[in-house]
Design a protein around this motif. Structure first.
Motif, PDB file in Angstrom:
ATOM      1  N   ARG A   1      -0.311  -0.184  -6.394  1.00 56.96           N
ATOM      2  CA  ARG A   1       0.135  -0.627  -4.501  1.00 56.96           C
ATOM      3  C   ARG A   1       1.193   0.255  -3.730  1.00 56.96           C
ATOM      4  O   ARG A   1       2.433   1.064  -4.334  1.00 56.96           O
ATOM      5  CB  ARG A   1       0.368  -1.664  -4.378  1.00 56.96           C
ATOM      6  CG  ARG A   1       1.811  -2.765  -5.385  1.00 56.96           C
ATOM      7  CD  ARG A   1       3.114  -3.176  -4.260  1.00 56.96           C
ATOM      8  NE  ARG A   1       2.818  -2.475  -3.494  1.00 56.96           N
ATOM      9  CZ  ARG A   1       4.414  -3.765  -2.772  1.00 56.96           C
ATOM     10  NH1 ARG A   1       4.144  -5.072  -2.902  1.00 56.96           N
ATOM     11  NH2 ARG A   1       4.290  -3.030  -1.042  1.00 56.96           N
TER      12      ARG A   1
ATOM     13  N   ALA B   1       7.093   0.955  -0.819  1.00 57.12           N
ATOM     14  CA  ALA B   1       7.166   0.525   0.106  1.00 57.12           C
ATOM     15  C   ALA B   1       7.415  -1.720  -0.267  1.00 57.12           C
ATOM     16  O   ALA B   1       5.975  -2.038  -0.796  1.00 57.12           O
ATOM     17  CB  ALA B   1       7.268   0.628   1.287  1.00 57.12           C
ATOM     18  N   GLU B   2       7.932  -2.181  -0.135  1.00 62.00           N
ATOM     19  CA  GLU B   2       8.274  -4.281  -0.054  1.00 62.00           C
ATOM     20  C   GLU B   2       7.257  -3.856   0.777  1.00 62.00           C
ATOM     21  O   GLU B   2       6.697  -5.414   0.538  1.00 62.00           O
ATOM     22  CB  GLU B   2       9.416  -4.334  -0.229  1.00 62.00           C
ATOM     23  CG  GLU B   2      10.744  -3.942  -1.322  1.00 62.00           C
ATOM     24  CD  GLU B   2       9.533  -4.800  -2.723  1.00 62.00           C
ATOM     25  OE1 GLU B   2       8.955  -5.842  -2.280  1.00 62.00           O
ATOM     26  OE2 GLU B   2      10.354  -3.646  -3.683  1.00 62.00           O
ATOM     27  N   ASP B   3       7.594  -3.879   2.445  1.00 61.82           N
ATOM     28  CA  ASP B   3       6.477  -4.321   3.328  1.00 61.82           C
ATOM     29  C   ASP B   3       5.470  -4.107   3.769  1.00 61.82           C
ATOM     30  O   ASP B   3       4.469  -4.312   3.797  1.00 61.82           O
ATOM     31  CB  ASP B   3       6.945  -4.414   4.779  1.00 61.82           C
ATOM     32  CG  ASP B   3       7.463  -2.477   4.774  1.00 61.82           C
ATOM     33  OD1 ASP B   3       7.201  -1.971   3.969  1.00 61.82           O
ATOM     34  OD2 ASP B   3       7.649  -2.683   5.911  1.00 61.82           O
ATOM     35  N   ALA B   4       4.631  -2.951   2.673  1.00 62.14           N
ATOM     36  CA  ALA B   4       3.153  -2.293   2.750  1.00 62.14           C
ATOM     37  C   ALA B   4       2.060  -3.643   1.695  1.00 62.14           C
ATOM     38  O   ALA B   4       3.077  -4.456   1.346  1.00 62.14           O
ATOM     39  CB  ALA B   4       3.134  -1.362   1.765  1.00 62.14           C
ATOM     40  N   SER B   5       1.113  -3.579   2.336  1.00 64.48           N
ATOM     41  CA  SER B   5       0.118  -4.221   1.967  1.00 64.48           C
ATOM     42  C   SER B   5      -0.220  -4.094   0.177  1.00 64.48           C
ATOM     43  O   SER B   5      -0.246  -2.968  -0.233  1.00 64.48           O
ATOM     44  CB  SER B   5      -1.549  -4.102   2.510  1.00 64.48           C
ATOM     45  OG  SER B   5      -2.466  -4.704   1.837  1.00 64.48           O
ATOM     46  N   GLU B   6      -0.662  -5.298  -0.790  1.00 67.74           N
ATOM     47  CA  GLU B   6      -0.824  -5.476  -2.010  1.00 67.74           C
ATOM     48  C   GLU B   6      -2.306  -4.123  -2.136  1.00 67.74           C
ATOM     49  O   GLU B   6      -2.009  -3.689  -3.193  1.00 67.74           O
ATOM     50  CB  GLU B   6      -0.616  -6.714  -2.149  1.00 67.74           C
ATOM     51  CG  GLU B   6       0.382  -7.715  -2.992  1.00 67.74           C
ATOM     52  CD  GLU B   6       1.198  -6.554  -3.801  1.00 67.74           C
ATOM     53  OE1 GLU B   6       0.942  -5.750  -3.947  1.00 67.74           O
ATOM     54  OE2 GLU B   6       2.166  -6.462  -3.823  1.00 67.74           O
TER      55      GLU B   6
END
Length: 663
Positions: A114, A117-122
């Motif tokens: 994945r 970035a923490e806010d990225a889609s899994e």
């Protein structure tokens, strides 16, 4: 070959979706169009990914509860501009996301990394991380094409499921033949074929052994004839439409994939007699000239067609198969000219996803997968389960579990094709004994179909018919030319084999074609008449002479005495599958679920589930009636499938219902 497509919600037609698109320009396969648009999006490249071991990645997705319920779409089209920029040899690949998720049961197998970035889609699409090959900034990453092949083929090999060869996934684009084909200005058809064979000799040799060329072949699913290899329309089958091929060759062979089969002396070893264009025309202008034994219409520009050949299409297949029995939708209750450009409500595969016939009927060496109850020849089998698996309801809800239990005894089309010929009427009755009255004026039904022809007799047409249901295990009982019959009983020319006690059997939907046709009153077998051509019944209206000539052509004696007998043929319903919103509901089959008490007689009420709405949701016959379909008599129907007729003992509704005073 990019990824992803959002699927339009399955719902009744809107804004004329139920209407037939009159031409290609008006055709709008919405699901496929959205898939195409999504596949051609260019997505930002993911530079950095989170470093996790496969085990850590798998555990993360499990803890997050990501699974089948989170799928953004169950169907993707793999057709990325990343790969198209490098090559254009193959057609897009259809990828069934839902099926793979259900079978693999581990999202991390494909979504193995994945973005950091923490806010990225899994779960991002493949082309977010894999794009051009040999990226100097990321030499550790495969290009998109290599990533697809390594991931897909590797998994298929490991699980021993799915294709591992090119043709298993890809259909090749046909190269431009304009400069490849060399022909004189006005060639004859055989010259065209010889030019095709100049490059495709092996294909011609394959065709020599095919059922579409021979009109005969192996019949492994016909009881008593499993080891025969010569059964078929070209030899010994009979039906209750136009009855038989011989001696009516020039008319019947108008749909043969060859030129000049006008009598029993046709040379099946002469490859120049093959008609390549009838299957590979991409101009839409090629057509046969009935009744001319398969020769093309003289008006066809053969050079133009030969220089514009392509893959088979609904048009090339349908020009013959949609016209079986001498007219549009006459034979098949699930195939008609509507399927050239259908709505998604008429056929979800062709109208929603723009399937060609070859999407399901795969071809190897000109042998085409697929079989039917109506004809004995089989070159391979296809079923819904090949794509959708034996447990096609991929969700993780209670209803999905119940529906998957149903598939152990119900064929997919039993629920998903609750009506046949809903897009165009089909013949369901044909009485040959009434033929010959030139003074009788035909009457037209509400759909404009005539009830009589002096050449063929009396007809009944059915539009939006309720199927007949029978147990079927894939085998067929079949009467051939010359088989003895009981003159006092209905002769079943074809009938499905199966029973409630047979674990291989499932309940399938059928159209039963009924009719009256001639039989030899002494020899007790069905008669083959000479219909077309000089001296035939349509020429002289003389049944005696027609039977004498016809039986001579099939090498059987005619006693000189004939009678009329009733016959039936079972025709399977396999096409014109409706969207899932139109599948039969629980209450439409089960009378006991019609009231207020439905699933909650056994299951606890759940604030997230309206059991009554769930049990009653299904085929909306009211909507279909408003759209002009002849289904008003089916509104509010329960016990849609007659289970007692299928062998179930049944129980009085009162014994099914709970005593509300006790509960």
């Amino acid at each position: 070959m990019g990824v992803s497509a959002s699927i339009a919600a399955d719902k009744p037609a809107e804004n004329g979706d139920s209407e037939l698109a009159k031409d290609k320009a008006a055709f709008n396969p919405a699901c496929q169009r959205k898939a195409f648009e999504h596949a051609h999006e260019t997505v930002p490249f993911v530079e950095r990914v989170r470093k996790e071991t496969p085990g850590e990645r798998q555990q993360r997705l499990i803890e997050l509860g990501i699974g089948i319920k989170n799928l953004p779409a169950t169907y993707f089209l793999l057709d990325s501009p990343v790969i198209r920029a490098e090559e254009d040899r193959y057609k897009p690949v259809r990828f069934m996301h839902g099926k793979h998720a259900a079978v693999v049961q581990d999202c991390s197998r494909c979504h193995h990394l994945r973005p950091e970035a923490e806010d990225a889609s899994e779960t991002v699409r493949c082309s977010a991380c894999h794009q051009q090959s040999f990226n100097p900034k990321h030499p550790e990453r495969l290009g998109l094409k290599a990533a697809y092949h390594q991931q897909c083929m590797g998994c298929h090999e490991q699980m021993n499921k799915g294709p591992v060869d090119c043709k298993g996934c890809h259909a090749s684009n046909v190269p431009d033949h304009k400069n490849l084909v060399k022909l004189p200005e006005k060639p004859d058809p055989m010259q065209v074929t010889r030019e095709c064979l100049r490059c495709h000799e092996n294909a011609g040799k394959d065709m020599l052994q095919s059922a579409h060329w021979l009109w005969r072949g192996p019949s492994p699913y016909t009881i008593g004839h499993q080891k025969e290899v010569q059964s078929g329309k070209g030899t010994n089958t009979i039906n209750n439409f136009c009855i038989a091929l011989a001696p009516n060759w020039p008319r019947c062979t108008s749909c043969h994939a060859g030129y000049g089969w006008k009598d029993a002396d046709f040379d099946f070893k002469d490859m120049s007699r093959m008609d390549c264009l009838v299957c590979h025309d991409a101009t839409g202008t090629y057509k046969k000239a009935p009744p001319a034994a398969g020769m093309p219409d003289p008006k066809v520009d053969l050079v133009k067609v030969a220089q514009s050949v392509g893959s088979t299409s609904r048009k090339t297949c349908g020009d013959c198969h949609f016209q079986g029995g001498g007219g549009d939708a006459v034979k098949h209750a699930d195939m008609s000219s509507v399927l050239y450009y259908p709505s998604r409500n008429c056929d979800i595969h062709m109208g929603g996803y723009d399937f060609s016939c070859a999407e399901c009927h795969k071809t190897r060496n000109h042998k085409i997968y697929g079989r039917s109850t109506s004809a004995p020849v089989a070159e391979g089998s296809r079923s819904c389960e090949d794509c959708h698996t034996a447990k096609p309801h991929y969700g993780q809800k209670l209803l999905d579990h119940h529906l998957n239990k149903h598939t152990e005894t119900l064929a997919c089309n039993t629920c998903h094709s609750p009506l046949y010929s809903k897009c165009k009427a089909t013949k369901t009755w044909w009485d040959w004994s009434k033929a010959g009255d030139k003074s009788r004026k035909p009457k037209k039904d509400a759909n404009g179909n005539e009830d009589y022809s002096w050449m063929k007799g009396e007809f009944v047409w059915t539009e939006s018919g309720k199927p007949s249901y029978a147990w079927y295990n894939g085998y067929v009982n079949r009467s051939y030319i010359g088989d003895k019959i009981d003159l006092n009983r209905v002769t079943q020319i074809t009938s499905p084999v199966g029973s409630m006690k047979d674990p291989r059997s499932k309940i399938y939907p059928f159209k039963i074609m009924k009719g009256i046709q001639p039989a030899d009153a002494v020899n007790q077998y069905l008669l083959v008449p000479h219909l077309f051509g000089k001296g035939g019944y349509w020429d002289e209206l003389d049944w005696e002479k027609a039977f004498q000539t016809g039986m001579k052509a099939v090498n059987l004696p005619y006693s000189g005495k004939y009678t009329w007998v009733r016959t039936e043929m079972y025709w399977g319903i396999h096409h014109e599958v409706m969207p899932k919103a139109f599948a039969l509901s629980c209450s439409q089959c089960h009378e006991s679920l019609k009231g207020d008490k439905t699933c909650n007689r056994c299951h606890q009420d759940n604030r997230d589930v309206n059991f009554k709405e769930l049990a009653h949701k299904g085929t909306d016959f009211s909507f279909m009636a408003k759209e002009g379909r002849n289904v008003s008599h089916l509104i509010g129907t329960t016990d849609y499938i007659d289970f007692k007729a299928l062998g179930y003992k049944g129980t009085a509704p009162s014994k099914f219902l709970w005593n509300t005073e006790e509960t």
